[in-house]
Scaffold this motif. Structure first.
Motif, PDB file in Angstrom:
ATOM      1  N   ASP A  44       0.847  -1.194   0.000  1.00 34.75           N
ATOM      2  CA  ASP A  44       0.000   0.000   0.000  1.00 34.75           C
ATOM      3  C   ASP A  44       0.883   1.244   0.000  1.00 34.75           C
ATOM      4  OD1 ASP A  44      -1.741   2.139   0.776  1.00 34.75           O
ATOM      5  OD2 ASP A  44      -3.119   0.674   1.624  1.00 34.75           O
ATOM      6  N   ASP A  47       1.609   2.737   3.317  1.00 34.73           N
ATOM      7  CA  ASP A  47       2.368   1.937   4.292  1.00 34.73           C
ATOM      8  C   ASP A  47       3.841   2.311   4.202  1.00 34.73           C
ATOM      9  OD1 ASP A  47       3.725   0.040   5.767  1.00 34.73           O
ATOM     10  OD2 ASP A  47       2.843  -1.694   4.762  1.00 34.73           O
ATOM     11  N   ARG A  49       6.533   1.075   5.385  1.00 34.47           N
ATOM     12  CA  ARG A  49       7.472  -0.023   5.132  1.00 34.47           C
ATOM     13  C   ARG A  49       7.459  -0.447   3.667  1.00 34.47           C
ATOM     14  NH1 ARG A  49       5.779  -4.189   9.768  1.00 34.47           N
ATOM     15  NH2 ARG A  49       3.746  -3.399   9.072  1.00 34.47           N
ATOM     16  N   THR A  88       2.931   9.867   2.886  1.00 38.39           N
ATOM     17  CA  THR A  88       3.880   8.774   3.100  1.00 38.39           C
ATOM     18  C   THR A  88       4.892   8.689   1.977  1.00 38.39           C
ATOM     19  OG1 THR A  88       2.242   7.529   4.358  1.00 38.39           O
ATOM     20  CG2 THR A  88       4.089   6.282   3.454  1.00 38.39           C
TER      21      THR A  88
END
Length: 283
Positions: A44, A47, A49, A88
């Motif tokens: 995603d 996300d 990471r 992000t």
């Protein structure tokens, strides 16, 4: 790195980058196979990471992943999903040393396409200075995406171009859209009858990555003519009667000032559809 690489624009961008000799990492929610990428990371875009993994060895980002309309989730899911992913991706990008990014914004930032009531631009042709009238979570997410990009440009020196895409089409989608607008020109009023071929959408992203740009810039990109077979001046007069006409609109000219994209990126759409102009029928 291309986020949303399995989407309509994402596939075209990934393929173009490869043709231009770039090594491409695709970040996708699910790997559909057949992507023109050197590396595929499943995860995603919101996300950290997954984004961090996908950014390994990357020096530029094209961020296209998003829920594409208010109908693709709840208001909370659309707004938080889109803005969270943009934050992000850009945050992790600057941490990874990336200095260049392109993000997908939208003509929907104007507020017209997804409003519950008909809205009209203050003036036409619209440009990047037009006051926004956002009433929906998707348009709001795009406005915040641009604010996020501007913040990272100021704080970290990241060069970011936000492309305000209109309706983007491949040949099949374009043909259907043409038929719809011919039959019901009112159906295109919210999106100003604008469109862009997916090949041109990808080329705009490539120019956003490669042209000498500093700071943050948001620009409209669109084909110079509408997909409607009717004179644009007549369409605007009927469907946006209160909008100030700042200059005459010639023929089927799209009612968007495309000068900023041309000046900044050298972008002019190459895909032009020949449509015979005819009088706008009575309402």
């Amino acid at each position: 790195m291309v986020t949303g690489a399995a989407g309509l624009i994402g596939r075209e961008v990934t393929a173009l980058l490869g043709r231009e000799g770039a090594a491409v990492t695709a970040l996708v929610l699910d790997d559909p196979g057949g992507l023109a990428a050197d590396r595929v990371v499943v995860g995603d875009a919101g996300d950290p990471r997954a984004v961090r993994d996908a950014l390994a060895g990357v020096d530029a980002v094209v961020h296209l992943a998003a829920l594409a309309s208010p109908a693709h989730g709840t208001a909370r899911e659309v707004y938080l999903g889109n803005t969270g992913a943009t934050f992000t991706v850009l945050d992790e990008a600057v941490r990874a040393g990336v200095r260049r990014a392109v993000i997908a914004s939208s003509l929907s930032i104007l507020g017209l396409p997804f409003a519950e009531r008909p809205l009209h631009p203050a003036y036409v042709p619209v440009d990047e200075r037009l006051p926004l009238q956002i009433e929906d979570p998707y348009g709001l997410s795009k406005a915040v995406d641009e604010q996020i990009a501007g913040t990272y440009a100021r704080q970290h020196g990241l060069a970011v171009v936000a492309l305000r895409y209109p309706f983007v089409a491949d040949a099949r989608r374009e043909e259907q859209r043409r038929a719809d607008l011919a039959a019901d020109p009112a159906s295109g009023a919210r999106e100003l009858w604008a469109h862009l071929d997916v090949s041109d959408a990808a080329r705009a992203a490539w120019l956003g990555l490669t042209r000498p740009v500093e700071g943050f810039h948001a620009v409209f990109v669109a084909a110079p003519e509408t997909l409607a077979p009717y004179p644009t001046g007549d369409l605007v007069a009927r469907y946006h009667p209160g909008s100030e006409l700042r200059r005459p609109l010639r023929g089927r000219e799209v009612p968007i000032d495309l000068g900023a994209a041309e000046r900044l990126l050298g972008f002019t759409a190459l895909h032009r559809r020949e449509i015979e102009e005819r009088p706008l029928p009575p309402p």
